[in-house]
Every structure is written in C-alpha cells, then in structure tokens.
Design a protein around this motif. Structure first.
Motif, PDB file in Angstrom:
ATOM      1  N   ALA A  92      10.092  -4.112  -5.337  1.00 23.08           N
ATOM      2  CA  ALA A  92       8.835  -4.234  -6.085  1.00 23.08           C
ATOM      3  C   ALA A  92       7.978  -5.357  -5.513  1.00 23.08           C
ATOM      4  CB  ALA A  92       9.124  -4.479  -7.561  1.00 23.08           C
ATOM      5  N   ASN A  93       8.586  -6.496  -5.216  1.00 16.74           N
ATOM      6  CA  ASN A  93       7.841  -7.616  -4.640  1.00 16.74           C
ATOM      7  C   ASN A  93       7.325  -7.278  -3.245  1.00 16.74           C
ATOM      8  OD1 ASN A  93       8.303  -9.191  -6.910  1.00 16.74           O
ATOM      9  ND2 ASN A  93      10.170 -10.103  -6.087  1.00 16.74           N
ATOM     10  N   TYR A  94       8.132  -6.569  -2.478  1.00 12.94           N
ATOM     11  CA  TYR A  94       7.709  -6.166  -1.127  1.00 12.94           C
ATOM     12  C   TYR A  94       6.489  -5.267  -1.192  1.00 12.94           C
ATOM     13  CZ  TYR A  94       7.829  -3.965   3.485  1.00 12.94           C
ATOM     14  OH  TYR A  94       7.482  -3.488   4.726  1.00 12.94           O
ATOM     15  N   LEU A  95       6.507  -4.302  -2.096  1.00 13.63           N
ATOM     16  CA  LEU A  95       5.379  -3.364  -2.204  1.00 13.63           C
ATOM     17  C   LEU A  95       4.124  -4.057  -2.716  1.00 13.63           C
ATOM     18  CD1 LEU A  95       7.191  -0.198  -3.593  1.00 13.63           C
ATOM     19  CD2 LEU A  95       6.409  -0.634  -1.252  1.00 13.63           C
ATOM     20  N   VAL A  96       4.283  -5.016  -3.603  1.00 14.69           N
ATOM     21  CA  VAL A  96       3.117  -5.792  -4.065  1.00 14.69           C
ATOM     22  C   VAL A  96       2.532  -6.589  -2.911  1.00 14.69           C
ATOM     23  CG1 VAL A  96       2.401  -7.724  -5.521  1.00 14.69           C
ATOM     24  CG2 VAL A  96       3.845  -5.911  -6.471  1.00 14.69           C
ATOM     25  N   LYS A  97       3.394  -7.181  -2.118  1.00 10.14           N
ATOM     26  CA  LYS A  97       2.948  -7.972  -0.975  1.00 10.14           C
ATOM     27  C   LYS A  97       2.191  -7.128   0.040  1.00 10.14           C
ATOM     28  CE  LYS A  97       4.771 -10.957   2.719  1.00 10.14           C
ATOM     29  NZ  LYS A  97       6.011 -11.548   3.317  1.00 10.14           N
ATOM     30  N   HIS A  98       2.565  -5.875   0.179  1.00 12.26           N
ATOM     31  CA  HIS A  98       1.942  -4.983   1.168  1.00 12.26           C
ATOM     32  C   HIS A  98       1.077  -3.905   0.514  1.00 12.26           C
ATOM     33  CE1 HIS A  98       5.432  -6.697   3.339  1.00 12.26           C
ATOM     34  NE2 HIS A  98       4.656  -6.623   4.394  1.00 12.26           N
ATOM     35  N   ASP A 100      -2.002  -3.805   0.114  1.00 10.91           N
ATOM     36  CA  ASP A 100      -3.269  -3.570   0.807  1.00 10.91           C
ATOM     37  C   ASP A 100      -3.144  -2.468   1.852  1.00 10.91           C
ATOM     38  OD1 ASP A 100      -1.526  -5.216   2.243  1.00 10.91           O
ATOM     39  OD2 ASP A 100      -3.161  -6.097   3.420  1.00 10.91           O
ATOM     40  N   ILE A 101      -2.024  -2.419   2.564  1.00 10.39           N
ATOM     41  CA  ILE A 101      -1.907  -1.400   3.612  1.00 10.39           C
ATOM     42  C   ILE A 101      -1.707  -0.016   2.994  1.00 10.39           C
ATOM     43  CG2 ILE A 101       0.610  -1.559   3.957  1.00 10.39           C
ATOM     44  CD1 ILE A 101      -0.042  -1.287   6.994  1.00 10.39           C
ATOM     45  N   ALA A 102      -1.013   0.051   1.872  1.00 12.31           N
ATOM     46  CA  ALA A 102      -0.867   1.333   1.200  1.00 12.31           C
ATOM     47  C   ALA A 102      -2.215   1.837   0.701  1.00 12.31           C
ATOM     48  CB  ALA A 102       0.118   1.210   0.040  1.00 12.31           C
ATOM     49  N   GLN A 103      -3.078   0.911   0.292  1.00 12.70           N
ATOM     50  CA  GLN A 103      -4.412   1.295  -0.160  1.00 12.70           C
ATOM     51  C   GLN A 103      -5.271   1.799   0.987  1.00 12.70           C
ATOM     52  OE1 GLN A 103      -5.809  -2.241  -2.094  1.00 12.70           O
ATOM     53  NE2 GLN A 103      -4.525  -1.951  -3.908  1.00 12.70           N
ATOM     54  N   ARG A 104      -5.036   1.276   2.183  1.00 12.12           N
ATOM     55  CA  ARG A 104      -5.821   1.730   3.337  1.00 12.12           C
ATOM     56  C   ARG A 104      -5.360   3.102   3.833  1.00 12.12           C
ATOM     57  NH1 ARG A 104      -5.206  -3.768   4.645  1.00 12.12           N
ATOM     58  NH2 ARG A 104      -3.649  -3.394   6.283  1.00 12.12           N
ATOM     59  N   PHE A 105      -4.182   3.522   3.389  1.00 14.90           N
ATOM     60  CA  PHE A 105      -3.668   4.847   3.750  1.00 14.90           C
ATOM     61  C   PHE A 105      -3.360   5.597   2.454  1.00 14.90           C
ATOM     62  CE2 PHE A 105      -2.813   2.183   7.396  1.00 14.90           C
ATOM     63  CZ  PHE A 105      -3.088   2.998   8.489  1.00 14.90           C
ATOM     64  N   GLY A 150       8.412   3.019   5.983  1.00 16.54           N
ATOM     65  CA  GLY A 150       7.065   3.578   6.013  1.00 16.54           C
ATOM     66  C   GLY A 150       5.993   2.530   6.179  1.00 16.54           C
ATOM     67  N   VAL A 151       6.089   1.451   5.423  1.00 15.46           N
ATOM     68  CA  VAL A 151       5.088   0.379   5.514  1.00 15.46           C
ATOM     69  C   VAL A 151       5.109  -0.265   6.898  1.00 15.46           C
ATOM     70  CG1 VAL A 151       4.469  -1.918   4.659  1.00 15.46           C
ATOM     71  CG2 VAL A 151       5.041  -0.103   3.036  1.00 15.46           C
ATOM     72  N   GLU A 152       6.314  -0.499   7.419  1.00 15.41           N
ATOM     73  CA  GLU A 152       6.425  -1.114   8.747  1.00 15.41           C
ATOM     74  C   GLU A 152       5.847  -0.200   9.829  1.00 15.41           C
ATOM     75  OE1 GLU A 152       7.340  -4.184   9.335  1.00 15.41           O
ATOM     76  OE2 GLU A 152       7.785  -4.567   7.219  1.00 15.41           O
ATOM     77  N   MET A 153       6.036   1.098   9.689  1.00 17.16           N
ATOM     78  CA  MET A 153       5.472   2.030  10.657  1.00 17.16           C
ATOM     79  C   MET A 153       3.947   2.087  10.541  1.00 17.16           C
ATOM     80  SD  MET A 153       8.290   5.125  10.519  1.00 17.16           S
ATOM     81  CE  MET A 153       7.413   6.139  11.737  1.00 17.16           C
TER      82      MET A 153
END
Length: 276
Positions: A92-98, A100-105, A150-153
């Motif tokens: 959960a903390n990892y996804l909150v930290k990232h 922004d990138i999920a929002q861009r995709f 997925g986020v790292e890719m």
C-alpha cells in the motif's frame, strides 16, 4: 422540454423522463448468472489459487519472462513478495509513493485488490474470517509482486511514452507481460466472462499471453517492446535451461557428449524434450 442546440432533439425532465430512463437502464443492464458466479467464486477460484498462486509461483510463472528482459524489475518484484508477506502496509505504501506514474498510465491494471489467481481470497470461499488469515499474506505478496513489477517496468519505458497513444501502448504491453488483462475493456460481457471462468483455468491470463504473442507481429511501439522482450526472455530461459541441464548431467556423471546432446535436444523447439 428544453431544446438542445447541439443536436436536433429534446432533453426530458420530470415525470415524462421516467419511461426513457427506464428503457435506457434496461438496455444497459448486464445479465449474469448467479449459479455460475457461485461456482466460480467457491470452486474454480480455489482451483486457480491452488494451481497458479498457492505455491507462490508468481516469480516462475507470471513474471518468468521478466527475469530475462527486465531483471531489475524482476528482482524488485521478488523482494516485494517477501516483504509483503510480513508487512501488511508495504505494498500500500509503495503504491501511494508511485501513484503519480499510475495516473500517467490510466489503462495500467493493478493486481492489488484481486485477480483471477487470488479471487478465492478476495471474494470467494476463503475471503471470510479465520479461513482468510493463512492465505492473506501470500495473496498480498502475490498481488504486490505483480504490481511492483508493473510499476518498475512503466518507469523503465516511460521515456518512450511521449504521446497519449504511446502511453497506452506501454501500459498495454506491461499488463500483458504480467498476465493481466481486462475483459471489460475489450467488450467481453459479464456472462461470457463467467462462462470462460467456469470452463477455462485462467481465461484472463490466457488472453493476456495470447495478446503478447500477437504483439510480436504488430508494428509500433507495442510490437517493438514485445519483440525485444520475448527475444531476451526466451534467450534467458534457454540459457538457464542449458546451465541446469549441464549441472544435472555433471552431478549424474554423464559424459560430455551425453550432456551436450541433452542440451541441444532441450533447446530445440521441434524436439519432444524441448525445455522438458
């Protein structure tokens, strides 16, 4: 009645709008089978959990290709799986930290919250009370590993995504590469999805892998990413197979010629021992 200047029609309000609203709602209602839903959640979901996720095989099935094509993402996904087993808040903390990138995709699919592999725990027979507790850490780790990969890719390929269309291509590739696909996005009805879930082991995974194979023959960025990834991945798998075969042959005391023949047979797609 209010005349709408943008088109030749009317906007209905008040009691006279009710028949039109009911007709529209009826046309948009998606038919599903309660019986199939029960069977899928409480039987088929258990089978998928046991066969595809219960042995913590996310690193050797769903993310195996990443070992060759994106080793950094693969390593971080493996670490995330281990950490998520013991830390409820890590993913959960990892996804909150990232976030922004999920929002861009926007078409990027998150595994956290439920996949067909972990449906038995998220909403099936194992989703309640004491039955859930033994499986919850592994479900968290499984889904978290897919999301971290997925986020790292996405981060690795973001420099290529210079337009909205290219961002969609990158996210679609990353989704397929992890074995994730949205049936609704490609027009599969809920009832058809239920039937597929009842008759196939993992229909969404199969659809994602089929799309990845098809991408190898398409143009554009999505095709280029698929071709490069598959070339690296298959090469890495074959190298690993050759090394393992050699090590086993040496441990058994086989001759060099025998070991070489076993390696050649194992990396020959036309041979019955191919990657056996």
């Amino acid at each position: 009645r209010v005349q709408a200047p943008a088109f030749q029609g009317v906007i209905l309000t008040g009691p006279e709008a009710r028949p039109a609203a009911e007709a529209l709602n009826k046309s948009f209602t998606r038919f599903t089978s309660g019986e199939l839903d029960f069977v899928n959640r409480n039987l088929n979901a258990l089978v998928r959990l046991y066969v595809l996720a219960g042995d913590a095989s996310v690193m050797t099935i769903q993310l195996l290709f990443a070992a060759g094509s994106n080793p950094a993402a693969y390593a971080k996904a493996g670490a995330a799986f281990t950490r998520a087993l013991f830390d409820k808040e890590y993913i959960a903390n990892y996804l909150v930290k990232h976030a922004d990138i999920a929002q861009r995709f926007p078409n990027f699919i998150l595994a956290t919250g439920g996949t067909e592999f972990t449906e038995a725990v998220s909403r099936g027979l194992l989703s309640k009370g004491i039955l859930r507790k033994p499986f919850e850490p592994f479900t968290r780790g499984f889904e978290g590993a897919l999301d971290v990969a997925g986020v790292e890719m996405l981060q690795a390929f973001e420099h290529l995504a210079t337009t909205p269309a290219l961002r969609r291509d990158v996210a679609d590739f990353v989704n397929e590469f992890r074995g994730l696909a949205s049936s609704q996005r490609i027009g599969v009805s809920p009832l058809q999805g239920q039937i597929e879930s009842a008759t196939l082991l993992a229909p969404r995974y199969f659809r994602a892998m089929s799309a990845l194979m098809a991408d190898v023959f398409r143009g554009g960025l999505r095709g280029e990413l698929a071709r490069k990834a598959m070339l690296k991945s298959v090469s890495a798998v074959m190298i690993a197979y050759a090394a393992l075969t050699y090590a086993i042959g040496r441990a058994k005391g086989d001759s060099q010629d025998r070991i070489l023949n076993d390696v050649v047979d194992g990396i020959n797609p036309s041979h019955s021992k191919f990657l056996n």
